[in-house]
Design an enzyme around this catalytic site. Structure first.
Site, PDB file in Angstrom:
ATOM      1  N   HIS A   1       0.672  31.640 -10.472  1.00 26.33           N
ATOM      2  CA  HIS A   1       1.767  30.880  -9.875  1.00 26.33           C
ATOM      3  C   HIS A   1       1.407  29.445  -9.535  1.00 26.33           C
ATOM      4  CE1 HIS A   1      -0.410  32.278  -6.244  1.00 26.33           C
ATOM      5  NE2 HIS A   1       0.046  31.174  -5.689  1.00 26.33           N
TER       6      HIS A   1
HETATM    7  C1  UD1 Z   1       3.385  28.433  -1.891  1.00 28.33           C
HETATM    8  C2  UD1 Z   1       2.146  27.676  -1.462  1.00 28.33           C
HETATM    9  C3  UD1 Z   1       0.942  28.151  -2.267  1.00 28.33           C
HETATM   10  C4  UD1 Z   1       0.790  29.652  -2.198  1.00 28.33           C
HETATM   11  C5  UD1 Z   1       2.077  30.323  -2.570  1.00 28.33           C
HETATM   12  C6  UD1 Z   1       1.875  31.775  -2.299  1.00 28.33           C
HETATM   13  C7  UD1 Z   1       2.576  25.374  -0.723  1.00 28.33           C
HETATM   14  C8  UD1 Z   1       2.427  23.966  -1.077  1.00 28.33           C
HETATM   15  N1  UD1 Z   1       2.290  26.252  -1.697  1.00 28.33           N
HETATM   16  O1  UD1 Z   1       3.657  28.096  -3.240  1.00 28.33           O
HETATM   17  O2  UD1 Z   1      -0.228  27.562  -1.738  1.00 28.33           O
HETATM   18  O3  UD1 Z   1      -0.214  30.052  -3.079  1.00 28.33           O
HETATM   19  O4  UD1 Z   1       3.155  29.821  -1.757  1.00 28.33           O
HETATM   20  O5  UD1 Z   1       2.799  32.605  -2.786  1.00 28.33           O
HETATM   21  O6  UD1 Z   1       2.900  25.705   0.393  1.00 28.33           O
HETATM   22  N2  UD1 Z   1      10.908  30.859  -4.349  1.00 28.33           N
HETATM   23  C9  UD1 Z   1      11.708  31.981  -4.421  1.00 28.33           C
HETATM   24  N3  UD1 Z   1      11.751  32.815  -3.336  1.00 28.33           N
HETATM   25  C10 UD1 Z   1      11.056  32.586  -2.196  1.00 28.33           C
HETATM   26  C11 UD1 Z   1      10.247  31.443  -2.132  1.00 28.33           C
HETATM   27  C12 UD1 Z   1      10.181  30.595  -3.209  1.00 28.33           C
HETATM   28  O7  UD1 Z   1      12.350  32.232  -5.425  1.00 28.33           O
HETATM   29  O8  UD1 Z   1      11.146  33.407  -1.261  1.00 28.33           O
HETATM   30  C13 UD1 Z   1      10.846  29.961  -5.516  1.00 28.33           C
HETATM   31  C14 UD1 Z   1      11.743  28.744  -5.379  1.00 28.33           C
HETATM   32  O9  UD1 Z   1      12.246  28.421  -6.633  1.00 28.33           O
HETATM   33  C15 UD1 Z   1      10.764  27.674  -4.940  1.00 28.33           C
HETATM   34  C16 UD1 Z   1       9.485  28.082  -5.650  1.00 28.33           C
HETATM   35  O10 UD1 Z   1       9.498  29.496  -5.652  1.00 28.33           O
HETATM   36  O11 UD1 Z   1      11.181  26.381  -5.270  1.00 28.33           O
HETATM   37  C17 UD1 Z   1       8.236  27.576  -4.968  1.00 28.33           C
HETATM   38  O12 UD1 Z   1       8.185  27.985  -3.598  1.00 28.33           O
HETATM   39  P1  UD1 Z   1       7.297  27.157  -2.527  1.00 28.33           P
HETATM   40  O13 UD1 Z   1       7.269  27.849  -1.239  1.00 28.33           O
HETATM   41  O14 UD1 Z   1       7.711  25.722  -2.529  1.00 28.33           O
HETATM   42  O15 UD1 Z   1       5.878  27.157  -3.164  1.00 28.33           O
HETATM   43  P2  UD1 Z   1       5.062  28.323  -3.864  1.00 28.33           P
HETATM   44  O16 UD1 Z   1       4.924  28.001  -5.307  1.00 28.33           O
HETATM   45  O17 UD1 Z   1       5.647  29.637  -3.475  1.00 28.33           O
HETATM   46  N1  UDP Z   2       0.128  39.926  -3.318  1.00 28.42           N
HETATM   47  C1  UDP Z   2       1.070  40.947  -3.163  1.00 28.42           C
HETATM   48  N2  UDP Z   2       1.913  41.235  -4.201  1.00 28.42           N
HETATM   49  C2  UDP Z   2       1.870  40.587  -5.385  1.00 28.42           C
HETATM   50  C3  UDP Z   2       0.896  39.538  -5.533  1.00 28.42           C
HETATM   51  C4  UDP Z   2       0.060  39.235  -4.482  1.00 28.42           C
HETATM   52  O1  UDP Z   2       1.131  41.585  -2.118  1.00 28.42           O
HETATM   53  O2  UDP Z   2       2.658  40.902  -6.279  1.00 28.42           O
HETATM   54  C5  UDP Z   2      -0.742  39.601  -2.172  1.00 28.42           C
HETATM   55  C6  UDP Z   2      -2.212  39.567  -2.464  1.00 28.42           C
HETATM   56  O3  UDP Z   2      -2.774  40.846  -2.396  1.00 28.42           O
HETATM   57  C7  UDP Z   2      -2.711  38.646  -1.351  1.00 28.42           C
HETATM   58  C8  UDP Z   2      -1.589  37.649  -1.190  1.00 28.42           C
HETATM   59  O4  UDP Z   2      -0.446  38.270  -1.780  1.00 28.42           O
HETATM   60  O5  UDP Z   2      -2.863  39.384  -0.150  1.00 28.42           O
HETATM   61  C9  UDP Z   2      -1.947  36.380  -1.932  1.00 28.42           C
HETATM   62  O6  UDP Z   2      -0.867  35.540  -1.974  1.00 28.42           O
HETATM   63  P1  UDP Z   2      -0.629  34.475  -3.149  1.00 28.42           P
HETATM   64  O7  UDP Z   2      -1.403  34.831  -4.356  1.00 28.42           O
HETATM   65  O8  UDP Z   2       0.839  34.347  -3.272  1.00 28.42           O
HETATM   66  O9  UDP Z   2      -1.140  33.134  -2.476  1.00 28.42           O
HETATM   67  P2  UDP Z   2      -2.563  32.387  -2.470  1.00 28.42           P
HETATM   68  O10 UDP Z   2      -3.564  33.336  -1.936  1.00 28.42           O
HETATM   69  O11 UDP Z   2      -2.826  31.927  -3.853  1.00 28.42           O
HETATM   70  O12 UDP Z   2      -2.328  31.221  -1.586  1.00 28.42           O
END
Ligand code: UD1
Ligand code: UDP
Length: 360
Positions: free
Chosen positions: A207
């Protein structure tokens, strides 16, 4: 009245880090009032609610409902909501987790209101300024009064940046507290049966913007994932970010690929536990595979979690190298690994000890 700790969470990786800290503070001999804020950065059931249910987190006292947006929009919305809340509630400490936009937003508000700030997972550095999380980490650590580090390298980075030693606490990894507390629930047989998996399989989570945002990158990634699926079934619980791009590039067209919605924590780690190899760009998953002893290939040029390489099962790989690295992992069979120091299930308690002493 007893002192007030406000915990700020917002995105998926925050929840398994916050749960053991909140629990340990609640169990501490000294009474502390706790309030849990959810910023609403993540709002999908599968990225948020499921963690509250599975990890025994209390219902958030407040949900700011900020939702998605550009970095500035999201960070600003969290700041506006938190400033009002902190002015109303006057917490004795604000606790933030990890490196997401909600983390840095809360840090800025707390610092300007001169509320003591605690950062859980301080000091991690990828030294890659193109990662939004690196900016969030640097700013949050610069502002924090209590810095809780998961590993010795993080402590060293903070020292090099001039953070006074008395502010830094090497406490271990609360995300691993959560993992160890739920280990018995990670059911490989259930995961196999749920996803109709026989024989060896791989799991991938991808992601990061650098891997999925651009159409050409998504296309190259799909080519690589297809080459992995030529070798073994590949299960992909996909984060919403980039999902459309990966699908447009033909991800699901390979018969060996199973694209899923994001999984609940327990279901996801049940699946990971039984897998032959994990391909990821997640921070947390690098740590979890280290403890579970599952080989991990991280599709990134760097990691802010080097102990997952020196101690754990993690290896940094280029996108193009993933298929032959998978081949190597499968040929090798097992991967030797050690669990990093203090990743023992008691980080939350160590954090609670320092926090309570600081505010009581
Ligand atoms: C965020 C974090 C990243 C983390 C990730 C974990 C920042 C800068 N990034 O990235 O470090 O690894 O979360 O999962 O904070 N969206 C949905 N549903 C939701 C939330 C988001 O569909 O509930 C979609 C939306 O299109 C949104 C995109 O995901 O624009 C990105 O969401 P955002 O929270 O901005 O950043 P992540 O890529 O999720
Ligand atoms: N995770 C989860 N379901 C999924 C993918 C990840 O529960 O389908 C959990 C994973 O085990 C970990 C956390 O989400 O505990 C990590 O989050 P993510 O990879 O979104 O963020 P990052 O660690 O890269 O910031």
């Amino acid at each position: 009245m007893s002192p007030l700790a406000v915990h700020v969470t917002g995105a998926r990786p925050n929840f398994p880090k916050a749960a053991p800290v909140i629990d340990a503070v609640a169990r501490h001999d000294v009474a502390v009032r706790q309030r849990l804020v959810h910023t609403g950065q993540h709002y999908d059931e599968r990225l948020s609610d499921v963690f509250f249910r599975q990890l025994g987190l209390p219902e958030p006292d407040v949900n700011l409902g900020v939702g998605s947006g550009t970095h500035a929009e999201q960070t600003a919305a969290v700041m506006v909501g938190l400033e009002r809340l902190f002015l109303d509630e006057r917490p004795d400490v604000v606790v933030v987790y990890g490196d997401v936009n909600s983390t840095v937003a809360a840090a800025l508000v707390a610092a300007k209101l001169q509320i003591p700030l605690a950062h859980v997972e301080a000091g991690l550095r990828s030294f890659d300024p193109s990662m939004p999380e690196e900016v969030n980490r640097i700013v949050t650590d610069r502002l924090a009064d209590l810095l809780f580090a998961t590993s010795a390298d993080a402590v060293a980075h903070l020292g090099n940046e001039g953070v006074p030693a008395e502010r830094i606490h090497l406490v271990g990894n609360p995300m691993i507290d959560t993992l160890l507390a739920h280990l018995g629930a990670f059911d490989v047989a259930a995961a196999r049966s749920r996803h109709d998996l026989s024989g060896q399989y791989a799991v991938a989570t991808l992601h990061r913007p650098a891997n999925v945002d651009d159409a050409a990158d998504a296309e190259a990634l799909v080519k690589t994932l297809h080459a992995v699926a030529d070798q073994l079934t590949l299960v992909l619980p996909l984060h919403p970010r980039g999902r459309a791009g990966l699908e447009a590039a033909g991800l699901s067209e390979h018969p060996g690929i199973r694209v899923l919605e994001p999984l609940g924590y327990v279901e996801f780690l049940g699946l990971v536990r039984g897998s032959a190899v994990v391909v990821t760009d997640s921070g947390g998953v690098q740590e979890e595979t280290t403890v579970l002893g599952v080989p991990c290939l991280t599709v990134r040029p760097n990691t802010e979690r080097p102990v997952t390489i020196t101690h754990g099962t993690n290896r940094l790989v280029t996108r193009e190298d993933v298929p032959w690295q998978v081949e190597q992992v499968l040929a090798a069979g097992t991967t030797a690994h050690r669990v990093p120091p203090l990743w023992d299930g008691h980080a939350g308690e160590r954090i609670a000890e320092v926090l309570v002493e600081a505010i009581a």
